[in-house]
Design a protein around this motif. Structure first.
Motif, PDB file in Angstrom:
ATOM      1  N   ARG A  64       4.495   3.721   2.780  1.00 47.57           N
ATOM      2  CA  ARG A  64       5.894   3.970   2.393  1.00 47.57           C
ATOM      3  C   ARG A  64       6.697   4.724   3.448  1.00 47.57           C
ATOM      4  O   ARG A  64       7.910   4.598   3.507  1.00 47.57           O
ATOM      5  CB  ARG A  64       5.956   4.691   1.055  1.00 47.57           C
ATOM      6  N   ASP A  80       0.858  -1.180   0.000  1.00 44.51           N
ATOM      7  CA  ASP A  80       0.000   0.000   0.000  1.00 44.51           C
ATOM      8  C   ASP A  80       0.893   1.229   0.000  1.00 44.51           C
ATOM      9  O   ASP A  80       1.762   1.377   0.868  1.00 44.51           O
ATOM     10  CB  ASP A  80      -0.903  -0.010   1.241  1.00 44.51           C
ATOM     11  N   GLU A  81       0.706   2.096  -0.947  1.00 42.71           N
ATOM     12  CA  GLU A  81       1.535   3.289  -1.109  1.00 42.71           C
ATOM     13  C   GLU A  81       1.547   4.152   0.147  1.00 42.71           C
ATOM     14  O   GLU A  81       2.530   4.799   0.463  1.00 42.71           O
ATOM     15  CB  GLU A  81       1.029   4.101  -2.315  1.00 42.71           C
TER      16      GLU A  81
END
Length: 169
Positions: free
Chosen positions: A16, A12-13
């Protein structure tokens, strides 16, 4: 029947900033180890809560669901201790009895219980929790369950196994 396969999960971005690879998730949940002696139901729910946080690397909303799930494990233990009543009332009693600090009470009641209620009633599908906040809710749930299940037996004789202590969480 369709033969289309679901895609493999991808990071999932939104995660990050917290983990660059799935292996980093082990460090995030490392201190959520379950002590021996918890009832099987509580152990199962807390394991699920921890694993949801670990898997949030692939779906950020799992942080919220993991935190809410850990609060679900606390409710029956508090009901066993205080009898019938709402979770909100039981948390107040636990704070008054010294089982929860003010900070822990705010985490479980002000954040965890509210998320659990909104999620259970379909009023929210996500919440803006950070990994440290979600881990804090699960850690607090784990700590209170450990203390509740390590409490001395008040009726009958105390055996060596009754006096076992659990590691601090």
């Amino acid at each position: 029947m369709s033969t289309t396969e679901l895609p493999w999960p991808i990071p999932d971005e939104r995660f990050r900033h917290w983990a660059t690879q799935f292996g980093d998730m082990h460090d995030i949940v490392r201190d959520l180890a379950l002590p021996p002696g918890l009832p099987q139901a509580a152990e199962s729910v807390l394991t699920t809560a921890r694993e949801l946080i670990r898997m949030s690397y692939y779906r950020y909303e799992f942080l919220m669901i993991g935190a809410a799930t850990s609060v679900i494990a606390v409710e029956p233990a508090l009901t066993d201790r205080y009898g019938k009543g709402s979770l909100a009332d039981h948390l107040k009693k636990a704070r008054a009895d010294g089982l929860l600090s003010d900070e822990q009470y705010d985490l479980l009641d002000g954040t965890g219980r509210q998320i659990r209620n909104r999620y259970a009633h379909g009023k929210t599908t996500h919440a803006a929790l950070t990994p440290p906040m979600a881990v804090g809710i699960v850690r607090t749930s784990l700590r209170i369950l450990t203390e509740l299940h390590a409490a001395p037996i008040t009726s009958g004789s105390v055996t060596e196994s009754d006096e076992a202590t659990f590691p601090s969480v």
